[in-house]
Design an enzyme around this catalytic site. Structure first.
Site, PDB file in Angstrom:
ATOM      1  N   LEU A  13     -21.296 -26.358 -38.286  1.00 41.98           N
ATOM      2  CA  LEU A  13     -22.675 -25.739 -38.931  1.00 41.98           C
ATOM      3  C   LEU A  13     -23.235 -25.162 -40.130  1.00 41.98           C
ATOM      4  O   LEU A  13     -24.535 -24.948 -40.618  1.00 41.98           O
ATOM      5  CB  LEU A  13     -23.289 -24.010 -38.458  1.00 41.98           C
ATOM      6  N   ASP A  39     -14.527 -10.579 -46.595  1.00 40.73           N
ATOM      7  CA  ASP A  39     -13.649 -10.407 -45.144  1.00 40.73           C
ATOM      8  C   ASP A  39     -14.600  -9.644 -44.315  1.00 40.73           C
ATOM      9  O   ASP A  39     -15.186  -8.082 -44.730  1.00 40.73           O
ATOM     10  CB  ASP A  39     -12.664  -9.066 -45.530  1.00 40.73           C
ATOM     11  N   THR A  65     -14.448 -20.469 -32.223  1.00 39.35           N
ATOM     12  CA  THR A  65     -14.998 -20.956 -31.004  1.00 39.35           C
ATOM     13  C   THR A  65     -13.641 -21.849 -30.080  1.00 39.35           C
ATOM     14  O   THR A  65     -14.545 -22.806 -29.689  1.00 39.35           O
ATOM     15  CB  THR A  65     -15.960 -22.142 -31.683  1.00 39.35           C
ATOM     16  N   ASP A 105     -24.394 -20.416 -24.852  1.00 43.19           N
ATOM     17  CA  ASP A 105     -24.600 -20.961 -23.397  1.00 43.19           C
ATOM     18  C   ASP A 105     -24.016 -20.036 -22.873  1.00 43.19           C
ATOM     19  O   ASP A 105     -24.355 -20.445 -21.554  1.00 43.19           O
ATOM     20  CB  ASP A 105     -24.697 -22.442 -22.987  1.00 43.19           C
ATOM     21  N   TYR A 128     -14.025 -16.347 -24.100  1.00 39.09           N
ATOM     22  CA  TYR A 128     -15.034 -16.963 -25.810  1.00 39.09           C
ATOM     23  C   TYR A 128     -16.399 -16.235 -25.727  1.00 39.09           C
ATOM     24  O   TYR A 128     -17.360 -15.570 -25.775  1.00 39.09           O
ATOM     25  CB  TYR A 128     -15.025 -18.815 -25.677  1.00 39.09           C
ATOM     26  N   LYS A 132     -19.059 -13.942 -27.199  1.00 34.31           N
ATOM     27  CA  LYS A 132     -20.263 -13.973 -27.822  1.00 34.31           C
ATOM     28  C   LYS A 132     -21.359 -12.788 -28.021  1.00 34.31           C
ATOM     29  O   LYS A 132     -22.278 -12.863 -28.189  1.00 34.31           O
ATOM     30  CB  LYS A 132     -20.772 -15.266 -28.189  1.00 34.31           C
TER      31      LYS A 132
END
Length: 295
Positions: A13, A39, A65, A105, A128, A132
């Site tokens: 991205l 940082d 990720t 998602d 994960y 998020k």
């Protein structure tokens, strides 16, 4: 001209965002900051760097990720996906910057049978997704009226490592492949996601929204399309058998949501000019670009 800080430099991205800046110099100026530039776990340091740039908004394109690795690396996953988001949000609050944050998602458990709405209950099933989700909460706690969360899924591009490029390599190296057919979502070309992030920053969109390419697919469907188009465009020399397998046939350290199609209605309302393109057409465009880079 608007100036935006992008947190991230080497990912798919961030790479696309940097190219938007290069292709639209009269529209927006983008400064990408990698780990050697800022940082994000040190408030004072991040504040100093971002104040010096004097930007209008921040787009967070940085994340931990590695879904499977996160199961055994919880502290680092939460540090980058949650703690850092909270710190960046506090810096944005201090400097009066709008904050566009990209999420996933994976904050959902995949048990729903219709597209997830932005305000649906979050119930991540792995580290994960949990990290998020916690990052989203950090942001909304700090600056709910000057931030935007954009959840997406199955991101790929000509840059970096991703499912499409992995499939092309394996289809050349292996006599056959078994690909999971019972995980359903929507592939997303990173360049389209980048444009949406920039527009959200320009328009100072707030709230939580979803963006993916149009259409629905399993990983098996996606792989079959990659082979079909790869052969058509001369990126593959020959076709191989692709077998549909179940998640139970391919166990991984982290669980994945079995259904994670995202409803994009609120984003379409917030950004009238957003263009939603079917994932197969976007895949074809990406493969054309990949071929042009090879030739």
């Amino acid at each position: 001209m608007k100036k935006f800080i992008v947190i991230g430099k080497s990912g798919q991205l961030a790479w696309e965002l940097e190219h938007i800046s290069a292709d639209a110099t009269n529209y927006v100026s983008i400064v990408c900051l990698g780990r050697n530039d800022i940082d994000v776990l040190d408030y004072d340091s991040a504040l100093s760097v971002m104040r010096e740039i004097d930007a209008d908004a921040v787009i967070n394109a940085s994340a931990y990720t590695a879904v499977d690795k996160a199961e055994d690396d919880r502290d680092n996953a939460f540090a980058l996906n949650s703690t850092a988001v909270g710190i960046i949000a506090k810096v944005c609050k201090e400097l009066g910057l709008h904050f566009v944050h990209v999420s996933t998602d994976f904050v959902f458990d995949g048990l729903k049978s219709s597209p997830y709405l932005p305000n649906d209950f979050k119930s991540p099933i792995g580290v994960y997704g949990a990290s998020k989700s916690a990052g989203e909460d950090e942001l909304l706690t700090s600056i709910p009226k000057s931030s935007c969360i954009i959840r997406t899924s199955w991101v790929y591009s000509v840059h970096g490592n991703n499912f499409v490029k992995t499939m092309l390599r394996l289809m050349e190296d292996k006599p056959e492949l078994g690909i999971i057919s019972d995980q359903i979502g929507s592939p997303t070309l990173a360049s389209g996601l980048a444009r949406v992030c920039v527009e959200a920053a320009v328009e100072r969109v707030t709230g939580t929204h979803h963006y993916t390419d149009n259409g629905v697919a399993s990983w098996y469907d996606f792989a079959v399309a990659i082979q079909e188009l790869g052969l058509e465009k001369g990126l593959l020399s020959t076709g191989i058998p692709i077998k549909a397998i179940s998640t139970s046939d391919y166990p991984t350290p982290a669980a994945r949501p079995s259904y994670s199609v995202l409803d994009k209605s609120s984003l379409v309302e917030a950004l009238a000019d957003v263009e939603l393109i079917h994932w197969r057409k976007q895949l074809s465009s990406m493969l054309d670009e990949l071929k042009s880079r090879i030739e």
